[in-house]
Design a protein around this motif. Structure first.
Motif, mmCIF file in Angstrom:
data_model
loop_
_atom_site.group_PDB
_atom_site.id
_atom_site.type_symbol
_atom_site.label_atom_id
_atom_site.label_comp_id
_atom_site.label_asym_id
_atom_site.label_seq_id
_atom_site.Cartn_x
_atom_site.Cartn_y
_atom_site.Cartn_z
ATOM 1 N N SER A 208 0.803 -1.239 0.000
ATOM 2 C CA SER A 208 0.000 0.000 0.000
ATOM 3 C C SER A 208 0.835 1.289 0.000
ATOM 4 O O SER A 208 0.386 2.283 -0.588
ATOM 5 C CB SER A 208 -0.983 -0.016 1.172
ATOM 6 N N THR B 225 -8.889 3.141 3.711
ATOM 7 C CA THR B 225 -10.041 3.139 2.789
ATOM 8 C C THR B 225 -11.318 3.354 3.596
ATOM 9 O O THR B 225 -11.424 2.960 4.764
ATOM 10 C CB THR B 225 -10.149 1.804 2.024
ATOM 11 N N GLU B 226 -12.305 3.997 2.967
ATOM 12 C CA GLU B 226 -13.597 4.211 3.610
ATOM 13 C C GLU B 226 -14.657 4.422 2.547
ATOM 14 O O GLU B 226 -14.541 5.389 1.794
ATOM 15 C CB GLU B 226 -13.527 5.440 4.544
ATOM 16 N N SER C 32 -14.598 0.211 3.471
ATOM 17 C CA SER C 32 -13.663 -0.868 3.147
ATOM 18 C C SER C 32 -14.426 -2.186 3.003
ATOM 19 O O SER C 32 -15.521 -2.335 3.558
ATOM 20 C CB SER C 32 -12.640 -1.044 4.270
ATOM 21 N N CYS D 76 -10.022 -4.251 0.124
ATOM 22 C CA CYS D 76 -10.175 -3.124 -0.816
ATOM 23 C C CYS D 76 -11.060 -2.039 -0.200
ATOM 24 O O CYS D 76 -11.548 -2.181 0.920
ATOM 25 C CB CYS D 76 -10.798 -3.611 -2.122
ATOM 26 N N GLY D 77 -11.249 -0.983 -0.937
ATOM 27 C CA GLY D 77 -12.151 0.076 -0.470
ATOM 28 C C GLY D 77 -11.942 1.340 -1.280
ATOM 29 O O GLY D 77 -11.142 1.385 -2.210
ATOM 30 N N MET D 78 -12.703 2.382 -0.906
ATOM 31 C CA MET D 78 -12.557 3.692 -1.546
ATOM 32 C C MET D 78 -11.450 4.443 -0.805
ATOM 33 O O MET D 78 -11.466 4.508 0.432
ATOM 34 C CB MET D 78 -13.873 4.473 -1.465
ATOM 35 N N VAL D 79 -10.511 4.995 -1.547
ATOM 36 C CA VAL D 79 -9.359 5.664 -0.933
ATOM 37 C C VAL D 79 -9.843 6.721 0.061
ATOM 38 O O VAL D 79 -10.686 7.564 -0.267
ATOM 39 C CB VAL D 79 -8.465 6.324 -2.012
ATOM 40 N N HIS D 80 -9.332 6.646 1.290
ATOM 41 C CA HIS D 80 -9.764 7.562 2.362
ATOM 42 C C HIS D 80 -9.408 9.004 1.969
ATOM 43 O O HIS D 80 -8.284 9.250 1.503
ATOM 44 C CB HIS D 80 -9.046 7.179 3.648
ATOM 45 N N PHE E 43 -10.430 4.132 -5.841
ATOM 46 C CA PHE E 43 -10.489 2.883 -5.077
ATOM 47 C C PHE E 43 -9.113 2.234 -5.054
ATOM 48 O O PHE E 43 -8.257 2.539 -5.894
ATOM 49 C CB PHE E 43 -11.567 1.920 -5.599
#
Ligand code: DAH
Length: 346
Positions: free
Chosen positions: A179, A260-261, A263, A292-296, A313
């Motif tokens: 990451s 991520t949020e 996640s 995985c997730g949406m980039v914080h 993401f």
């Protein structure tokens, strides 16, 4: 010794000379015949006691023999040193089956990494690499992981230097995940950004059937205007079908990662039983393969990308685990034992 005795001696010498095939043979022959203790020398021993006429004739015959033997010996020596080395051409039986050289081949982890790179490449992701030596900033803080987070504890992380009471702002370490490469890419490019980052990662885990202290991950990152969770679901569902087969189902489970949020953890339908439940999936029908997730937004801010304009993401998966699933390997340690019977299978 009579005249015929000398002839017999000559015949004996000729036979021995013909059998001498190497320089070492010649040397042995030389000691036996021409040396101080050699047979020729001994021939002259009784000469003194003979009457003068006989002594003269005998001496002449011995001398002639000596000259002939020495000349033959030298000729043989010259012939031997001029002869080509190695077996005679007719000594090789070309009808014997040859010995096949053992060829090297790509390690299964690397083939898996290439396959992942190709699958995401077809989906528009460029393959880039990040450093294996990182700092606490990139490995943790810029990813919104506070240094007092359990993951930052020395127990898991391979630090390369000692804490210095805060004089140096960041400690050096071996990256514990891929990451941090997200940050390097975001710092050096402007959106749209669409990359995968395969590579080695390091944790102080002792080796067992499912852990190695050095293993592999592939990170994915997509940042642009208007990127949504639907894009994430679409990309990973398609990638999973390409990786594990067209019938593969993908399941997203809510989870938590600091960077991520929201996640999610992602499962694929079990490759072995297809989802009905078997020992490989512990009866659940699903196998977890990635996070995985949406980039914080805070991670975007660290990279000086405006979260009001851009979204993205990210995902990260364990390459060794994927290789194990695809190849049916049940103990990760096989990959580093380098046994030719194991590695030679693929
Ligand atoms: N870096 C995480 C790990 O090593 C995996 C991961 C989870 C990567 C979520 C991501 C992500 O990019 O969005 O456990």
């Amino acid at each position: 010794m009579s005249e015929s005795g000398l002839e017999q001696l000559r015949a004996e010498f000729d036979g021995a000379l013909a059998a001498a095939g190497t320089a070492a043979d010649l040397e042995r022959l030389s000691a036996l015949w021409i040396g101080r203790e050699g047979k020729l020398r001994r021939l002259t021993e009784g000469l003194g006691a003979l009457p003068p006429e006989e002594k003269k004739a005998r001496g002449k015959a011995i001398n002639e023999l000596k000259l002939a033997i020495t000349a033959a010996f030298e000729a043989r020596g010259r012939a031997l040193s001029a002869a080509p080395r190695g077996p005679a051409p007719d000594a090789i039986d070309v009808t014997l089956p040859g010995e096949r050289p053992r060829l090297g081949r790509r390690h299964p982890i690397y083939s898996t990494m290439e396959e992942l790179r190709d699958v995401f490449g077809r989906l528009g992701f460029e393959c880039v690499y990040g450093p294996e030596i990182e700092t606490t900033y990139y490995n943790f803080e810029a990813l919104n992981i506070p240094l007092d987070h359990p993951a930052a504890e020395p127990f898991d992380t391979w630090y390369l230097d000692e804490p210095d009471g805060g004089k140096r702002p960041h400690r050096a370490l071996l990256r514990s995940h891929t990451s941090p490469a997200q940050m390097h890419v975001m710092e050096s490019r402007v959106p749209p950004i669409r990359v995968v980052v395969p590579g080695k990662v390091f944790r102080t885990d002792p080796a067992d059937a499912s852990h190695l202290p050095v293993f592999h991950q592939i990170e994915g990152l997509y940042v642009d205007e208007g990127v949504t969770f639907a894009d994430l679901k679409g990309v990973l569902s398609i990638a999973n079908k390409a990786l594990f087969g067209a019938k593969t189902e993908t399941r997203f489970r809510p989870s938590y990662f600091p960077f991520t949020e929201p996640s999610a953890e992602v499962d694929v339908s079990c490759l072995l039983c297809g989802g009905t439940g078997c020992p490989a999936c512990k009866g659940s029908g699903w196998i977890e393969i990635l996070g995985c997730g949406m980039v914080h937004p805070r991670v975007l801010e660290f990279a000086k990308i405006d979260p009001a304009r851009y979204s993205g993401f990210a995902f990260g998966m364990g390459v060794d685990r994927i290789a194990m699933l695809k190849l049916g390997v049940t103990d990760i340690r096989h990959f580093v034992r380098s046994h030719p019977l194991f590695l030679g299978q693929w």
